[in-house]
Design a protein around this motif. Sequence first.
Motif, mmCIF file in Angstrom:
data_model
loop_
_atom_site.group_PDB
_atom_site.id
_atom_site.type_symbol
_atom_site.label_atom_id
_atom_site.label_comp_id
_atom_site.label_asym_id
_atom_site.label_seq_id
_atom_site.Cartn_x
_atom_site.Cartn_y
_atom_site.Cartn_z
ATOM 1 N N ALA A 18 45.630 44.662 40.465
ATOM 2 C CA ALA A 18 46.197 43.310 40.411
ATOM 3 C C ALA A 18 47.630 43.318 40.935
ATOM 4 O O ALA A 18 48.083 42.353 41.537
ATOM 5 C CB ALA A 18 46.166 42.770 38.975
ATOM 6 N N TRP A 66 42.040 38.778 37.252
ATOM 7 C CA TRP A 66 42.757 38.470 38.481
ATOM 8 C C TRP A 66 42.533 39.571 39.521
ATOM 9 O O TRP A 66 42.415 39.313 40.725
ATOM 10 C CB TRP A 66 44.241 38.282 38.188
ATOM 11 N N LEU A 77 39.488 39.029 41.477
ATOM 12 C CA LEU A 77 39.664 38.020 42.521
ATOM 13 C C LEU A 77 40.348 38.635 43.734
ATOM 14 O O LEU A 77 39.945 38.415 44.871
ATOM 15 C CB LEU A 77 40.483 36.840 41.998
ATOM 16 N N ARG A 78 41.382 39.448 43.483
ATOM 17 C CA ARG A 78 42.069 40.105 44.607
ATOM 18 C C ARG A 78 41.105 41.016 45.355
ATOM 19 O O ARG A 78 41.128 41.083 46.583
ATOM 20 C CB ARG A 78 43.251 40.939 44.119
ATOM 21 N N SER A 89 37.982 40.587 45.650
ATOM 22 C CA SER A 89 37.110 39.691 46.391
ATOM 23 C C SER A 89 37.804 39.174 47.658
ATOM 24 O O SER A 89 37.222 39.154 48.741
ATOM 25 C CB SER A 89 36.754 38.526 45.463
ATOM 26 N N VAL A 90 39.061 38.778 47.513
ATOM 27 C CA VAL A 90 39.829 38.270 48.663
ATOM 28 C C VAL A 90 40.055 39.398 49.678
ATOM 29 O O VAL A 90 39.885 39.222 50.876
ATOM 30 C CB VAL A 90 41.176 37.676 48.194
ATOM 31 N N ASP A 91 40.424 40.581 49.176
ATOM 32 C CA ASP A 91 40.670 41.706 50.070
ATOM 33 C C ASP A 91 39.405 42.114 50.810
ATOM 34 O O ASP A 91 39.448 42.469 51.989
ATOM 35 C CB ASP A 91 41.206 42.913 49.284
ATOM 36 N N THR A 140 36.970 40.232 51.664
ATOM 37 C CA THR A 140 36.649 39.260 52.695
ATOM 38 C C THR A 140 37.522 39.490 53.927
ATOM 39 O O THR A 140 37.112 39.231 55.058
ATOM 40 C CB THR A 140 36.845 37.820 52.170
ATOM 41 N N GLN A 180 32.464 42.033 46.669
ATOM 42 C CA GLN A 180 32.421 40.585 46.753
ATOM 43 C C GLN A 180 31.159 40.054 46.091
ATOM 44 O O GLN A 180 31.207 39.165 45.251
ATOM 45 C CB GLN A 180 32.449 40.192 48.228
ATOM 46 N N GLU A 181 30.011 40.639 46.479
ATOM 47 C CA GLU A 181 28.745 40.235 45.912
ATOM 48 C C GLU A 181 28.745 40.365 44.384
ATOM 49 O O GLU A 181 28.324 39.468 43.680
ATOM 50 C CB GLU A 181 27.606 41.093 46.481
ATOM 51 N N THR A 199 31.267 37.693 42.427
ATOM 52 C CA THR A 199 30.842 36.294 42.473
ATOM 53 C C THR A 199 29.445 36.157 41.871
ATOM 54 O O THR A 199 29.152 35.167 41.214
ATOM 55 C CB THR A 199 30.846 35.756 43.911
ATOM 56 N N LEU A 215 39.217 28.082 39.438
ATOM 57 C CA LEU A 215 40.030 28.976 40.258
ATOM 58 C C LEU A 215 41.232 28.245 40.847
ATOM 59 O O LEU A 215 42.378 28.719 40.770
ATOM 60 C CB LEU A 215 39.151 29.567 41.368
ATOM 61 N N LEU A 247 45.175 28.748 40.382
ATOM 62 C CA LEU A 247 45.985 29.045 41.562
ATOM 63 C C LEU A 247 47.148 28.075 41.718
ATOM 64 O O LEU A 247 48.208 28.436 42.217
ATOM 65 C CB LEU A 247 45.129 28.973 42.831
#
Lengths: 206, 206
Positions: B30, B105, B108-109, B111-113, B115, B125-126, B129, B167, B171
């Motif tokens: 995080a 958190w 989420l990071r 997941s974002v990374d 992508t 990611q899979e 989510t 989310l 944010l």
Amino acid sequence: MPEKQQSPTGRPRDPDVSERLIAAALEEYARTGWQSFTMQGVARRAGVGKSALYRRWTTKEELLIAGVESVALPLSETSDSGNLREDLTDAATRILHHFLDPTGWATLRISVDSTASPTMLDPFQERVTQAIRSGITAIFTHAADRGELTSDVPVRPLVESLVGSILVHVLSMPFDVRDDARQNAAAHVEPLVDVIMRAASPQPCP
Amino acid sequence: MPEKQQSPTGRPRDPDVSERLIAAALEEYARTGWQSFTMQGVARRAGVGKSALYRRWTTKEELLIAGVESVALPLSETSDSGNLREDLTDAATRILHHFLDPTGWATLRISVDSTASPTMLDPFQERVTQAIRSGITAIFTHAADRGELTSDVPVRPLVESLVGSILVHVLSMPFDVRDDARQNAAAHVEPLVDVIMRAASPQPCP
């Protein structure tokens, strides 16, 4: 590194170089995140001398604020067709493209990173989310003026639902679907706009 | 660094140490994101020797998968009270706490990374989510079985709207509101659940 973009003194700054640097900054950020983001990396990616970069922005923060603003501005402008569904679909399509684009993705990373370490990137979070929200909020305000909006649901959660649904749609999208989403953006956002339309509209009795 | 947690051979692995390492891994992620995330940093944060860490997980990816799974499992479990609004409020409250928590958190990071650089962190990611979606999808399925759900809105966009709205709510939350959100989670998610209830329920005529 030799400075090719600018004469030593007096010449006005080349806006093309500024644009190239801003685009490079967001692409670089999308790849690295805050921890590994450097001015040197941005200059290298843009193919521009470091001195040309530092002449425009002296810190990483200033450069990123310029980047966020360049992305945020078009998002805050929305259409006013006189029809709520049409305007929401237009805005949702642009937000989908935004999150599918490396520069748009960079602003999400900035937002996520700034939530993780509030002291460092605090101003960004407000700017990015504010730009996206203000455009959609305006759409709902216009619809309310026309009587297209039910009065018993506040606007803010509707905005959060629409923006959030597009974000989660992109976050949970398998990588090989991203091209399809770019080409058929309207089809991807339609079910998400449907949810908001049902929640936002007065439900007429048959 | 001396190894204090384990005897040299044969002793079974201490589950407390594993838990501490997983929590440390997510907290570290995080803070750092992928680029600066190191096994050494995790061991240091947990106050555990590096060898104890490597005995359990040999790569950053394996360690992060364990971390994501430890967070994902409780999210995929949902209540079944027999009432759609109650179940959605319960799930939304837990997702809000998830996004307000450093370990949540972190996912989420991740997941974002992932992508941003699909080759490196693709499996994450899979998992993240999927865990969040599957729980809420089950709630809607139960509501549909009871006839509480309108049949003309597909479930997937409803799920994306609810998860996404929470989310975006986090944010775009000023930092000093986060404590209030932790203490009054139900009040924060109520307007978001309202949107979904309006979109999901058949609208009876007065």
